[in-house]
Design a protein around this motif. Structure first.
Motif, PDB file in Angstrom:
ATOM      1  N   ASN A 209       0.819  -1.208   0.000  1.00  0.00           N
ATOM      2  CA  ASN A 209       0.000   0.000   0.000  1.00  0.00           C
ATOM      3  C   ASN A 209       0.854   1.260   0.000  1.00  0.00           C
ATOM      4  O   ASN A 209       1.924   1.298   0.616  1.00  0.00           O
ATOM      5  CB  ASN A 209      -0.905   0.024   1.241  1.00  0.00           C
ATOM      6  CG  ASN A 209      -1.729  -1.231   1.371  1.00  0.00           C
ATOM      7  OD1 ASN A 209      -2.431  -1.614   0.443  1.00  0.00           O
ATOM      8  ND2 ASN A 209      -1.641  -1.890   2.517  1.00  0.00           N
ATOM      9  N   SER A 217      -3.810   5.669  -1.278  1.00  0.00           N
ATOM     10  CA  SER A 217      -3.934   6.153  -2.650  1.00  0.00           C
ATOM     11  C   SER A 217      -3.752   5.047  -3.676  1.00  0.00           C
ATOM     12  O   SER A 217      -4.283   5.137  -4.783  1.00  0.00           O
ATOM     13  CB  SER A 217      -2.910   7.265  -2.920  1.00  0.00           C
ATOM     14  OG  SER A 217      -1.580   6.776  -2.778  1.00  0.00           O
ATOM     15  N   MET A 218      -2.998   3.972  -3.318  1.00  0.00           N
ATOM     16  CA  MET A 218      -2.793   2.903  -4.284  1.00  0.00           C
ATOM     17  C   MET A 218      -2.409   1.617  -3.558  1.00  0.00           C
ATOM     18  O   MET A 218      -1.703   1.649  -2.554  1.00  0.00           O
ATOM     19  CB  MET A 218      -1.701   3.279  -5.291  1.00  0.00           C
ATOM     20  CG  MET A 218      -1.480   2.242  -6.393  1.00  0.00           C
ATOM     21  SD  MET A 218      -0.343   2.811  -7.692  1.00  0.00           S
ATOM     22  CE  MET A 218       1.195   2.884  -6.780  1.00  0.00           C
ATOM     23  N   SER A 219      -2.871   0.492  -4.076  1.00  0.00           N
ATOM     24  CA  SER A 219      -2.484  -0.822  -3.574  1.00  0.00           C
ATOM     25  C   SER A 219      -2.069  -1.696  -4.743  1.00  0.00           C
ATOM     26  O   SER A 219      -2.631  -1.589  -5.837  1.00  0.00           O
ATOM     27  CB  SER A 219      -3.643  -1.485  -2.820  1.00  0.00           C
ATOM     28  OG  SER A 219      -3.962  -0.774  -1.645  1.00  0.00           O
ATOM     29  N   LEU A 220      -1.089  -2.564  -4.498  1.00  0.00           N
ATOM     30  CA  LEU A 220      -0.606  -3.483  -5.523  1.00  0.00           C
ATOM     31  C   LEU A 220      -0.647  -4.898  -4.962  1.00  0.00           C
ATOM     32  O   LEU A 220      -0.050  -5.185  -3.915  1.00  0.00           O
ATOM     33  CB  LEU A 220       0.829  -3.133  -5.931  1.00  0.00           C
ATOM     34  CG  LEU A 220       1.511  -4.089  -6.923  1.00  0.00           C
ATOM     35  CD1 LEU A 220       0.768  -4.084  -8.264  1.00  0.00           C
ATOM     36  CD2 LEU A 220       2.969  -3.702  -7.107  1.00  0.00           C
TER      37      LEU A 220
END
Length: 251
Positions: A209, A217-220
């Motif tokens: 995260n 703002s973003m997760s992978l």
């Protein structure tokens, strides 16, 4: 009474309830959502019962119309969950819900099951804050014990000169505060797990995260190069689920 098509009652009509209803519909699951907001977004895809969390007459009608109840978010009052247990099946259980609502209870439980945390201390008064800072040191993060999210309800203390501003910003919080030691870290990974009523436990791969201004703002997924962390993360998640007798999905 059991129905051919089970009805899942959801307390809270936000985004998670909406996604739950969209995912459950192809599986033949019906939904009934309770929320105090007339325009709760889950009402776009499932029947919506407008009621306050403590409107027990409305909740009694809700309980009669469902087979099992769950929660859209962790800030449904624990007393409502305890009341519902007497009228229908409720998963996760009220103890798990109450623990997730309070950072002090949460970290105390983590330590009890061997999950390492930053040093922390309860803070209820200005004098408590000074004692906590003396014991834990600076930098540290002062947080509300309840109702904090997306970076809200937090104040970073860098030097003793920050104590007055921190107390002015958060000291009036009705549910108390917690001071946590600051931990420099390289990255954040999270685990999503699920435990069934029969104790069967499963996990998804770790997710990495990124945050901006305290907001995700973003997760992978899966997290890159996380193999060495996975076994420990999964073991901690299992220990937590078993201690709470947790049934359902959690992160």
């Amino acid at each position: 009474m059991s129905r051919v098509q089970p009805t899942l009652g959801v307390l809270g009509g936000g985004q998670l309830a909406r996604m739950l209803a969209l995912a459950g519909a192809p599986l033949g699951v019906r939904f009934l959502v309770v929320d105090s907001a007339e325009d709760a977004c889950a009402g776009q895809v499932a029947p919506l019962l407008r009621a306050d969390w403590r409107d027990f007459a409305a909740l009694e009608d809700f309980a009669r119309r469902i087979d099992v109840a769950t929660f859209d978010f962790e800030n449904v009052p624990a007393e409502t969950a305890h009341w519902l247990v007497e009228h229908t099946r409720v998963f996760p259980n009220p103890r798990a819900l109450a623990t997730a609502q309070d950072r002090l209870a949460e970290k105390t439980l983590f330590n009890a099951i061997g999950l390492a945390t930053p040093a922390f201390a309860a803070v209820d008064t200005r004098a408590d804050l000074e004692r906590a800072v003396a014991a834990i040191g600076l930098p540290a993060i002062l947080k509300t014990r309840r109702l904090g999210y997306d970076g809200k309800g937090q104040f970073r203390l860098k030097t003793p000169a920050d104590l007055d501003a921190a107390w002015e910003a958060l000291g009036a919080h009705a549910h108390g505060l917690i001071l946590e030691a600051f931990v420099p870290f390289e990255r954040e990974v999270s685990v999503i797990a699920v435990r069934g009523r029969d104790g069967d436990f499963r996990t998804w791969p770790l997710t990495q995260n990124w945050h901006a201004d305290g907001i995700l703002s973003m997760s992978l997924a899966p997290a890159p190069q996380a193999g060495a962390l996975a076994a420990a993360a999964f073991a901690h998640a299992r220990a937590l689920a078993e201690r709470l007798d947790y049934v359902g999905v959690f992160a």
